[in-house]
Structure formats: C-alpha cells, structure tokens
Design a protein around this motif. Structure first.
Motif: not given
Length: 554
Positions: A106-110, A179-187
């Motif tokens: 789970i990742t989050i974009v603020f 968004i790139a950081m949030a998707l880095a680990n393919e959540p």
C-alpha cells in the motif's frame, strides 16, 4: 470533449482487496474524546477505484490514513472496526508488519508534493531510496530503475531530471515524482489523497489520465480522496459520500450521479459556483492600469554569477480594470498570473508604467507607496498560511487599521472589526478566538474581512477558493459578489479554476509563458474562445455547456 469517466459496466468483481468494516476513529485532546470517523464500511477490489468524497472535516483523509496506520497514535484510537487487507486485519498488526505493508503493498500520494519531497535531496535519490529500502536494490540498479519510473509517469528527459531538486520542477512534475515513488514497488493499493487540488486544470487532467493508465497497466486498486465531484465522475468506479464522519451514501458513480438519494449528496452536486448573470456596468473610471509591464528574473550562472538569460515571468502585458468590475486572470501554473498581480501592487519590481486611481506608481519607494496601500488589498490562496496563529481574529483584522488609521480610538477600531466580521458572515462574538479554532472557509472569511476593513477600492484575489471544498467555494463566491455590489469594488481575480472564474469575472485574460494569448469579455471568451491554447484549457476544465455559455465554437 472526450468523456473520461470510467467504464462502470465492467467494474471489477471478486473478493475485496480492502474491506473496511464498522471503522471508527477518535482523537483525544485535553481529556476530551472526539469521534472523527463514525462506524463506516466500504470495500475496494483489485483494479477498482473508490472515491471518498465530502467537504473538509468530513473524515475522508482520517479514514485513508487509518488504512496505513499513519494517524498520530496514541492520540488517535479506533473504538471499533476492522481494516482487512487481503483478509488480514491491519488495525491489530504490529509495527514491523505495517512497515512491510507500507511502500510495498500500500502506498500513498499526498495533496502537496512540496511538503512530501525532501528539498535537500534530488528527486532521483528520493525515488531510488524507496527501492533500496524496500527491495534491496544497489544504488546503481535503483538509479536505473528510477529513470524508468520517471519516464513511465511522463517526466520529460528523465535521465537529466534525476539530478534535479524538487524546487526545480513544476507542480505537475513534482506530483508525477510522488506517483513514481508510490509505484516503485508495484503496490496493490494506491491511496491518492487530494492529489490534484493544487494543480491547474490541464495538469490535473494529465495526472488523472496518468493514474487511470497506470491502473490499467498495473491492475492496482485506487482509494481516491477528494472534495471535487467533477473529478469523481472522471476517475472513480464507486463513490462513498462522507459527512460528519459518516458515510451517508455509497454506490456506483453513475447511480449516485443520476439518482442521488441523500440530501447532502444532492447539495454537494448543486454546489458548483453558478455563472454570473452579467449586466452592463457601464464604463466606470479605470482603477488599475498597466502598459507593457515586464517582470524578468535574471538567470545567473558560473563562479561570478553572471547573467546569462532571463525568465520572462511577465512579458509586455497591458491591462485596464474599471471600477466595479472583475478581471479574471487564468492560465497554467507558471504562466505568470500571480507575478502579474504582485507587480501591479508594487510588491515585486517591474518595468513599465502602472497607474492606480489616476496616480503613477512606478518608481515610488516604500514610504511613498504607503498611502496607496490601504486602497489596494490582497486575499491569498491559503487561509491556513496567511493568518498568524499567534494573533486572535480581532488582532488580525485590526492590524491594518493600526497601521493606516493610527488616530482611531480603541473603541472605534473594535467597532470596525465587528462590522467587517459581520459583513463577511462571521459571528463577531468569536473575534477573540484564534485561527486554528475555525474551519477553512471561516479562515478565508477572516482573510477577506482583514482586506475589507480598510474599505479598499481594488482587491487582488489570488486563488482565494482553490483550497476550499465546493460548498464553501460557492459560499465565498457569493460573498465576494455581494461585497463587490455593496461597495463598488474592483477585483483582479487569479485562478486556475475556470468554473469559479466563470462565476465571478466580467472580463478575462488568458496567460501563457508570461504573455496574454487571449482577452475580452468573459461571456465571449468562454463561449467562443479563439486561441488554441484557450480552447485546450477550457476543454481540460469542463464541458462548456455546464458553465452556462453554450458549446465552444469548433
């Protein structure tokens, strides 16, 4: 305009990826417990987008942060509920388990990337750090992967941008980095908490399209937090409407928009700022005028910091604003809107004649400008940042009177403060409270009262509604209209929200790269835009038929 709404007929099915059951969130302060989220339940499936929508303070973000256990514990607690992610209850998970879930599953974009990105590190280092910490990448492998991620989210020249710092990127580019950081680990689940609120309409449309494209590629679920129903219609499969911590209505987007049952949902949908009924205000005197105004910022490089070029923030703009009218200034972020406004008020240096109420301002020093200051006031975008937390509301509103009318007695000053607060729809009995005790809309009313207490002739409104939810936006627009009529005020209204501009402006100028690309009466420009950039800007903002002007010309 292409319909960007989700294909609700093929909404994902199967067991929920995330299941929130009977969740409550309470905050304890000074021994008093307040319920911020009250027994809510919803499901989210793989590949699905669920939107939590409601006005500020409804519990949207608190609910989302609960999923990742990012609330300020132990001040926050969960009197009831479960948060089941792949069948595991995260509310009872220990911290090592949550660390494994966060960033991986789970990742989050603020909302505001500048508060989420470290200003001291390059964007490449920050994207790579996620891969190194969670996936054990080497620095070289992480850098290579970071380039691919930046390219994937649409950052131009990603290899060069890797070494840029956050302040060197535009707002839209910074959000793409997040968004790139949030998707880095393919959540499996992305939480997007108001990710487009601070962006202009064209960048907003790009970010929404990017999220939907990435969702299709990665198959991830999105929990989207917003107060803007127009965004919900474009991106979500299902929507949960929140008020006072409760979900008052939920269902498929098409069903909610076509057959909303709850009165509050219908109120939210009706809260769009209404187009102004324009009347001929005549040719009043020109209050603010500028000719061939320029604001160029030097670009300095090398050891000796020599000027090698200029950023032409405002490049030869001429405007005239007449008494009792509103000139709207629109354009993308970085187009020069705010710079133009600040230059007109002589708050930054510029070249070119500026005439205010018949008096030339160019060349006036600080002391010579002071007599003009009480006649020109400004209301800023952020009601949270523009009010001093150390001053009471009474002191904030009275500050200008102390500077510009030092001869007033304490009683007369207090009377004017009470009148100003009453005029903007606030209870004058609350004037001894502090800003943190008020909602966002109330704080913006305080900021307006601070400007109006000096009885100005000209008011610069710099994105005064962009940080507010739609219901409060409509209230502030109505308030500004009412004050303008009663006081014959002249407004310079800067905004990237074209729906709000259409509700307030008599005339409009469209800016791009420091220049005016189109100008004229608002009714004409909205109905029949001539410039291709203007057409693209309007198309990204709304279907023009909903603005009350008819369809744009082909």
């Amino acid at each position: 305009m292409t319909d960007q709404r989700s294909d609700h007929s093929s909404a994902p099915s199967g067991p929920p990826l995330l299941s929130v059951r009977d969740l409550s969130v309470a905050f304890r302060q000074m021994g008093v417990e307040t319920l911020a989220v009250d027994h809510i339940s919803f499901d989210l499936r793989k590949g699905e987008t669920v939107a939590l929508v409601g006005e500020s303070g409804s519990g949207k973000s608190v609910s989302a942060l609960s999923v990742m256990k990012l609330l300020p514990y132990p001040a926050a607690s969960h009197p009831s509920g479960q948060i089941l992610f792949r069948g595991r209850d995260l509310l009872i998970a220990d911290e090592p388990t949550m660390r494994a879930v966060r960033g991986n599953d789970i990742t989050i974009v603020f909302q505001e990337p500048m508060t989420s990105l470290n200003p001291l590190h390059t964007v490449g280092k920050q994207v790579a750090e996620v891969l190194i910490l969670h996936k054990g990448y080497s620095e070289q492998a992480a850098r290579s992967r970071a380039i691919g991620l930046l390219d994937k989210v649409g950052i131009p020249d990603p290899q060069e941008r890797l070494d840029s710092y956050p302040h060197q990127l535009s707002g839209g580019q910074r959000q793409r980095v997040m968004i790139a950081m949030a998707l880095a680990n393919e959540p499996d689940l992305l939480i997007a908490d108001e990710p487009t609120t601070a962006l202009d309409v064209t960048v907003q449309a790009q970010i929404l399209t990017l999220l939907k494209d990435l969702q299709r590629e990665e198959g991830m679920a999105i929990l989207f937090i917003t107060h803007d129903l127009s965004i919900v219609r474009k991106i979500a499969d299902r929507v949960c409407v929140m008020r006072y911590g409760k979900i008052v209505e939920q269902g498929p987007v098409a069903e909610i928009f076509e057959r909303a049952q709850h009165p509050y949902t219908r109120e939210l949908m009706a809260a769009e700022p209404k187009p102004m009924v324009r009347t001929d205000k005549g040719d009043g005197p020109v209050v603010m005028e500028a000719r061939e105004l320029k604001v160029w910022f030097p670009i300095k490089r090398g050891l000796l910091r020599r000027t090698v070029g200029h950023v032409k923030a405002v490049d030869g703009i001429s405007i005239a604003v007449r008494q009792g009218r509103t000139l709207g200034i629109v354009g993308e972020s970085g187009s020069g809107k705010t710079t133009l406004g600040l230059a007109l008020l002589r708050l930054i240096s510029s070249d070119g004649p500026i005439v205010f109420m018949g008096k030339p301002l160019q060349g006036l020093g600080f002391d010579a400008m002071r007599p003009n200051r009480r006649h020109m006031q400004v209301v800023f975008q952020d009601p949270y940042g523009s009010l001093s937390p150390r001053m009471s509301v009474s002191e904030i509103v009275a500050e200008g009177l102390t500077v510009h009318h030092p001869q007033l007695s304490d009683g007369e000053r207090e009377r004017r403060v009470v009148t100003a607060l009453t005029d903007v729809g606030l209870d004058a009995e609350t004037r001894h409270r502090y800003p943190h005790e008020f909602s966002g809309g109330q704080r913006q009313r305080i900021a307006i009262a601070r400007a109006m207490v000096l009885e100005p002739s000209f008011v610069l409104l710099d994105e005064p509604t962009s940080a507010l939810d739609r219901i409060v936006q409509a209230q502030i627009v109505d308030l500004l209209r009412d004050l303008q009529v009663r006081r014959n005020l002249t407004y310079l209204f800067i905004s990237h929200d074209l729906k709000v501009v259409s509700a307030l402006a008599d005339d409009i100028i469209v800016m791009k790269n420091g220049k005016v690309v189109e100008s004229g009466p608002a009714a004409r420009v909205f109905k029949t835009p001539e410039n291709d950039y203007t057409k693209a800007l309007f198309a990204a903002a709304f279907d023009l038929e909903t603005a009350g002007y008819g369809s744009p010309s082909p």
